[in-house]
Design a protein around this motif. Structure first.
Motif, short mmCIF file in Angstrom:
data_model
loop_
_atom_site.label_atom_id
_atom_site.label_comp_id
_atom_site.label_asym_id
_atom_site.label_seq_id
_atom_site.Cartn_x
_atom_site.Cartn_y
_atom_site.Cartn_z
N HIS B 265 0.81 -1.20 0.00
CA HIS B 265 0.00 0.00 0.00
C HIS B 265 0.85 1.27 0.00
CE1 HIS B 265 -3.26 2.61 -0.11
NE2 HIS B 265 -2.53 3.34 0.69
N HIS B 314 -6.84 -3.09 3.71
CA HIS B 314 -7.95 -2.92 2.74
C HIS B 314 -7.74 -3.72 1.46
CE1 HIS B 314 -6.15 1.05 0.93
NE2 HIS B 314 -5.66 0.02 0.32
N HIS B 315 -6.57 -4.33 1.31
CA HIS B 315 -6.39 -5.27 0.20
C HIS B 315 -6.80 -6.68 0.59
CE1 HIS B 315 -4.20 -2.35 -2.30
NE2 HIS B 315 -3.77 -1.88 -1.15
CU LIG Z 1 -3.96 0.16 -0.80
#
Ligand SMILES: [Cu+2]
Ligand code: HEA
Ligand code: HEA
Ligand code: CUA
Lengths: 199, 632, 306
Positions: B265, B314-315
């Protein structure tokens, strides 16, 4: 574009102030990188511990060797501090001595490290526990080895015509700082590897 | 003390001759291989990265061709899997991150008014390692040995049991190359910004692009160790049988995902934050006013950099982690909209009534605003756990990340290339061609990628080499593929323009845009020593603050490479420091490192034996030569 | 246009509907903000030249505050929509689905009088009853996604995951593996048949029974048992009891062949048996060399496995 001279720099010293020059900051940046590596390694250890049904899957490690390394490293801070003082004072003869002493001292934890790998009674390919133990020990060992080579090269350098030079004294100070970093990283790794499984 | 030649009181021409004597690299191939000039290295970094963009783009076209209709026959499953892995890996690791670092390498020393980057040899080393890592990956591809596990190489598919052969090892080792090079650049940039700013460039006068590169460098420093650890663990699992990711032996499959995304990220912000700096720079120049809300912009950059470390989960919304925990990551992901929004609003305020000249760089900024904000909105959508359970791993996500990567980073980059091209080459890029290319890229991009949102909602998963005709995906895919051809034509035109303008472009002069930052205070392209005299800064826009004569400082030595150190906060002069000479050892060290890393794909002993030549080259690299640079 | 059988926009289940009811308002809101940004941009470009607006600071501050509020609102909204999605339903139908490279093993545990059984590559669910799918993976990560019914959920080696869904509409929906799982990730689909409870019960009873007697009587059975087929496949009632490939006891009753690859026809069965590697390159069933007679006999046998 025309230029107008508004300042004169010729009175400035010709190499950066130790303790905030580029090499010092560079060193710090590398310590940040490596420190992050150690922190994540410990993070992986704790993560695996929470995922595993029983941890450690082997008996807890024997304390002697690891504690020995911790003691040797802590004690080495004394000659290390002396070396730092001599480097500040630009006392070449004592610096040579100090570097040789540090060179000798930094072999000790490496010798103990061999015993440490055995103290865990686990192979790297037996379980994830074994893997992370070996990787954490290995990571720290790599630092010890790298520092050994660095100290040796620096010591050799201090016996050549390049020695008497504030820049070299600065290098010695950086080396001293790096050793403190190596000692400082061992303490959390030691606590994690040897004491966390006993909690 | 010997009398040392100083620049004080000398004539300009004589001064430049002396500077040339110490700062110039040797002519010829040897000079090319040994130079440590940040501009030479930055330029070749940029060119190499764009080469990888073209290669990755060609792969993208192959994928679009294959997906243009159901049951496409251009690529089989094995080849397709290699192609999308190569595309993602090339674009992320060999194009986007390096190109942003490269722009920093070229521009930051100029923008802060110094003569070279800090640790120039490390910088040279970084380029070679990057080049060799990229070559490794692409040679493997040509040998049909390219990784085929996706750009995030999830285990166990990439692990020892299900990823036979050397494909995944090559991926993991290529990562090591790019990490080493990115970290080396990051360290150089941080120290350059901290210690080598022109006198008077206090924190509140640092150009926004430099701030962006500083924040990016810290994100690199804090994020990369995670992927180094992850890829090392993967290689160890594959090579010597460690059990990190093997659930049967106490390992954990999701550990990989945590480690990868803890890096992955922040990685996307490593790409995005420099682009933001470019946008600010271009806007300020063409609006002829400083960007509105300097402090807010800096805080937004820092805030984005910090928040970047709190979103990785969030992945992983569909991996079955506890719902409450996931909702925390929804909140933190959406929170990124606040600093991003703040920047957008400040740019809008800057533009308001400024009547900017709509040059090509400005057009790319407008395209950026249109496209990135849309991509940010879809980012907010996928940040919502319930929505993401539908959108994850579908073409909706493919659309999201191309909107932010291409719209949010590549558009500003193309604008930046047009903008700084005169500084890089001394010539302007052709305006008319530039407009055509812009139109094709902007239009082609949106037409190619907008339909993918819908495809994702219609259930099309990503990473499928084909799909059956009974699903209604054919039409939109065909449309998207045709539009991708427009996009490619735009890129081709851009490349053509850059190529042609390098020899036939209009001569630019030092400051063709009437900009305010220091890189425009020297000739285009700048001489090897950047500034004949170190500029002195008294405001945020040094060139605009004193339009008739640049304020400079004198007193540096002329018999060695010397530059000025200043204090971290106020940039007060502290010392005159030497800057290393050219050296072949960074190249040799990179070759030794490459040999060790590639060899270690095959046996762990490579690390032991391979470390010896690496150590030897490093010792030669640092061993003093008794040159004036070595004195104190 | 909504993509029908495999689409998040055409919900046939409670969960997909709940998500869609969040999706549209969020899309509208964010779309409106996007348009507003572009509008301000256009106005700003249009405006007569002048100094930066005096109240710009206020405007930027207000817009940022607005962003904070929207973000808080969206976070709460997502949370409120997620919560019921993972709330345990009463007396759900439990089905175990295991992802494999590149097919699905489906197990219905015994429930009340109904015995349990294992099948493959087709999931049938009764209309209106909550279902709890217990998701597992045999080799690498897969992801179970039937967009018309619910969001996706990964199948991860070493972890137990579950997905709750409640079908609200009869029909055949298409599920497709959503996590890249290697060579044939693209051809890893699964028909999900939602039918009225009575029909479902009938189907369930049929599946639990051993293979049809007519099938077990034909010559192809011997071919199946004597060639490698039986090493990998199970046909309950015959000697074949392999477990590396899909259970074939009621193969011919399925909608599709080869995990959504082809519609279930005699021709497809023959083609697959003759050469699975051309139809689905890289899949884990090898080409078993057969004479024409053997192939014909096998195909007859397979086609009778209703
Ligand atoms: Cu991300
Ligand atoms: C440059 C790269 C970049 C950038 C900038 C972003 C920005 C954002 N991304 Fe993106 N993302 C990627 C690159 C990027 N992303 C990549 C490569 C992947 C996929 C990796 C893979 O799977 O292969 C990905 C995937 C990805 C996922 C995982 C999806 C999935 O796999 O299921 C998520 C989920 O939360 C997400 C969220 C966000 C958010 C919230 C932002 C935010 O930063 C966006 C913020 C910006 C705005 C919101 C617009 C401006 C703001 C305003 C105008 C204010 C008003 C706004 C509101 C009121 C909302 N991204
Ligand atoms: C910065 C990053 C970046 C960029 C710029 C792009 C650019 C493009 N991408 Fe990429 N993409 C990714 C990052 C990026 N992508 C990532 C990370 C993935 C995920 C991979 C994975 O799943 O593992 C992905 C996946 C991905 C997919 C999904 C594949 C799948 O899931 O099956 C698709 C499909 O359409 C696609 C298309 C495109 C297209 C058409 C472009 C276009 O914009 C490309 C345009 C450029 C050109 C066309 C080059 C033109 C130049 C020439 C023609 C000159 C040629 C000259 C010489 C060779 C001298 N990309
Ligand atoms: Cu199974 Cu993708």
């Amino acid at each position: 574009m025309k230029a107008r001279i508004v300042a004169d720099l010729s009175e400035l010293p010709t190499s950066g102030p130790r303790g905030s020059g580029p090499t010092w900051w560079g060193n710090l940046a590398f310590m940040l990188i490596e420190g992050m590596g150690f922190a994540l390694g410990i993070g992986v250890y704790l993560y695996l511990a929470t995922v595993a049904p029983d941890w450690p899957p082997a008996p807890p490690p024997e304390l002697a060797a690891g504690t020995g390394v911790a003691l040797v490293l802590l004690l080495s801070l004394i000659p290390n501090a002396l070396l730092a003082r001599w480097a500040k004072a630009q006392d070449l003869r004592r610096i040579r001595l100090g570097l040789l002493v540090m060179l000798g001292i930094s072999v000790l934890p490496l010798a103990l490290r061999v015993l440490e790998f055995q103290a865990f009674h686990v192979r790297w390919d037996e379980s994830a526990y074994g893997s992370i133990v070996w990787v954490l020990l290995g990571l720290h060992t790599t630092h010890l080895l790298a520092d050994l080579v660095e100290t040796a090269v620096l010591a050799a350098l201090m016996f050549t015509r390049h020695a008497d030079n504030p820049r070299r004294y600065g290098d010695v100070e950086d080396e001293v700082a790096y050793w403190v970093f190596i000692v400082a990283t061992w303490l959390p790794v030691y606590a994690c590897l040897y004491w966390a499984p006993r909690l | 003390m010997r009398a040392q030649p100083r620049d004080t009181g000398r004539e300009e021409a004589a001064l430049e001759a002396s500077l040339a004597a110490v700062w110039s690299s040797r002519p010829g191939l040897l000079g090319w291989l040994t130079t440590v000039d940040h501009k030479a290295i930055g330029r070749r970094y940029i060119v190499t990265a764009f080469l990888f963009l073209a290669l990755g783009g060609v792969l993208a076209l192959l994928m679009r061709w294959q997906l243009a209709q159901p049951e496409g026959r251009l690529l089989g499953p094995d080849r397709y899997n290699q192609v999308f892995t190569m595309h993602g890996t090339t674009m992320m690791f060999l194009f986007a991150v390096p190109v942003m670092e490269a722009m920093g390498v070229y521009l930051v020393p100029l923008m802060v008014g110094t003569r070279n980057i800090a640790f120039p040899r490390l910088n040279a080393f970084s380029y070679w390692v990057y080049l060799f890592g990229g070559a490794l990956l692409w040679i493997a591809f040509l040998l049909d040995m390219a990784p085929d596990v996706g750009w995030f190489a999830y285990v166990p598919l990439a692990g020892p049991q299900y990823g036979p052969g050397k494909r995944a090892d090559i991926w993991a080792q290529m990562i090591t190359f790019t990490e080493v090079s990115a970290l080396a650049v990051a360290v150089g940039l941080v120290v350059t910004v901290f210690k080598q700013r022109a006198p008077g460039m206090s924190l509140d006068r640092i150009p926004l692009f430099v701030w962006a590169m500083l924040v990016t460098s810290f994100v690199v420093i804090l994020a990369m160790p995670s992927i180094v650890l992850a890829s090392t663990a993967l290689i160890l699992d594959r090579l010597v049988g460690t059990q990190f990711f093997n659930p049967a032996a106490g390992g954990d499959v999701l550990l990989w995902q945590h480690l990868f995304w803890f890096f992955g990220h922040p990685e996307v912000y490593i790409i995005f934050i420099p682009a933001v700096g470019m946008v600010s720079t271009i806007l300020a120049t063409f609006c002829r006013r400083p960007v509105f809300g300097y402090l807010a912009m800096v805080l937004a950059l820092v805030g984005t950099g910090l928040l970047a470390f709190g979103l990785w989960v969030h992945h992983m919304f569909t991996t079955g982690l506890p719902r409450l925990g996931e909702s925390f990551f929804t909140a933190s992901s959406m929170a990124i909209a606040v600093p991003s929004g703040l920047q957008i609003f400040c740019w809008l305020a800057t533009l308001w009534g400024a009547r900017p000249r709509l040059t090509v760089p400005m057009l790319y900024v407008l395209a950026f605003l249109f496209t990135f904000v849309l991509g940010g909105m879809t980012g907010v959508m996928v940040a919502s756990v319930p929505l993401d359970t539908q959108l994850h791993d579908s073409f909706f996500v493919v659309a999201h990340f191309h909107y932010v990567l291409v719209g949010g980073a590549v558009f500003p980059l193309l604008g930046a290339i047009h903008y700084w091209y005169p500084k890089l080459t001394g010539r302007l890029m052709e305006e008319r061609l530039g407009r055509w290319a812009w139109g094709l890229v902007f239009g082609g991009f949106n037409l190619a990628f907008f339909p993918m949102h819908l495809l994702g909602l219609w259930g099309m998963p990503r990473r499928v080499y084909t799909y059956p005709p009974e699903l209604p995906w054919g039409g939109l895919n065909l449309f998207s593929s045709l539009s991708a051809a427009l996009l490619a034509a735009g890129f081709l035109l851009f490349f053509w323009n850059a190529w042609r303008s390098a020899r036939h472009g209009e001569a630019a002069g030092p400051d063709p845009w009437g900009a305010g930052t220091l890189e425009w205070a020297t000739s285009s392209p700048p001489p090897p020593w950047n500034f004949t005299r170190i500029p002195v800064v008294e405001g945020a826009d040094p060139l605009r603050d004193s339009p008739d004569a640049l304020k400079v400082a004198a007193g540096l030595r002329l018999d060695r490479r010397e530059l000025l150190l200043t204090s971290v906060m106020a940039a007060e002069p502290e010392a005159r420091e030497s800057s290393p000479r050219d050296s072949v050892w960074p190249l040799l060290a990179a070759i030794a490192t490459t040999a060790m890393l590639i060899w270690s794909i095959f046996t762990p002993w490579a690390v032991v034996w391979g470390a010896i030549p690496v150590a030897a080259t490093l010792i030669f690299w640092f061993w003093p030569r008794g040159t004036p640079e070595d004195e104190s | 246009m909504n993509g029908a059988a495999q689409s998040a926009l055409a919900p046939g289940g409670a969960e997909a509907a709940a998500i869609l009811s969040l999706f549209w308002p969020v899309t509208a809101l964010l779309g409106a903000i996007w348009l507003a940004v572009l509008l301000v941009l256009a106005l700003g470009l249009w405006r007569r030249p002048g100094a930066a607006p005096r109240r710009a600071g206020l405007a930027v501050g207000a817009a940022t505050a607005g962003t904070v509020l929207v973000v808080i609102g969206l976070t709460l909204a997502s949370y409120l929509v997620t919560r019921p999605l993972s709330a345990a339903a009463e007396a759900p139908l439990v089905v175990q689905v295991q992802g494999r490279q590149w097919w699905w093993q489906v197990t219905y545990p015994a429930e009340g009088d109904a015995p349990g059984f294992t099948t493959a590559n087709e999931l049938r669910l009764p209309l209106g009853r909550p279902v709890r799918l217990e998701l597992a993976a045999a080799d690498v990560i897969h992801s179970f996604w039937v967009p018309n019914l619910a969001g996706k959920q990964d199948m991860i080696p070493g972890r137990d995951n579950a997905l709750l869904l409640t079908p609200r509409q009869a029909g055949i929906f298409r599920a497709q593996c959503a996590e890249f799982c290697g060579m044939q990730h693209a051809r890893m689909a699964l028909p999900v048949v939602v039918q009225p409870a009575a029909e479902f019960a009938r189907w369930r009873a049929g599946q639990a029974a051993p293979a049809a007697a007519e099938a077990l009587a034909v010559a192809g059975r011997q071919v199946f048992e004597s060639r490698q087929c039986s090493a990998c496949h199970t046909v309950r009632g015959s000697e074949a009891a392999g477990s590396t490939g899909p259970d074939l006891t009621h193969l011919a009753s399925r909608e599709t062949l080869g995990a959504g690859l082809l519609p279930m026809t005699r021709g497809a069965l023959a083609a697959w048996t003759a050469d699975p590697q051309t139809l689905k390159p890289g899949n884990n069933m090898p080409l078993v060399p057969l004479t024409a007679d053997e192939l014909q006999a096998l195909t007859e046998f397979l086609a009778l496995l209703r």
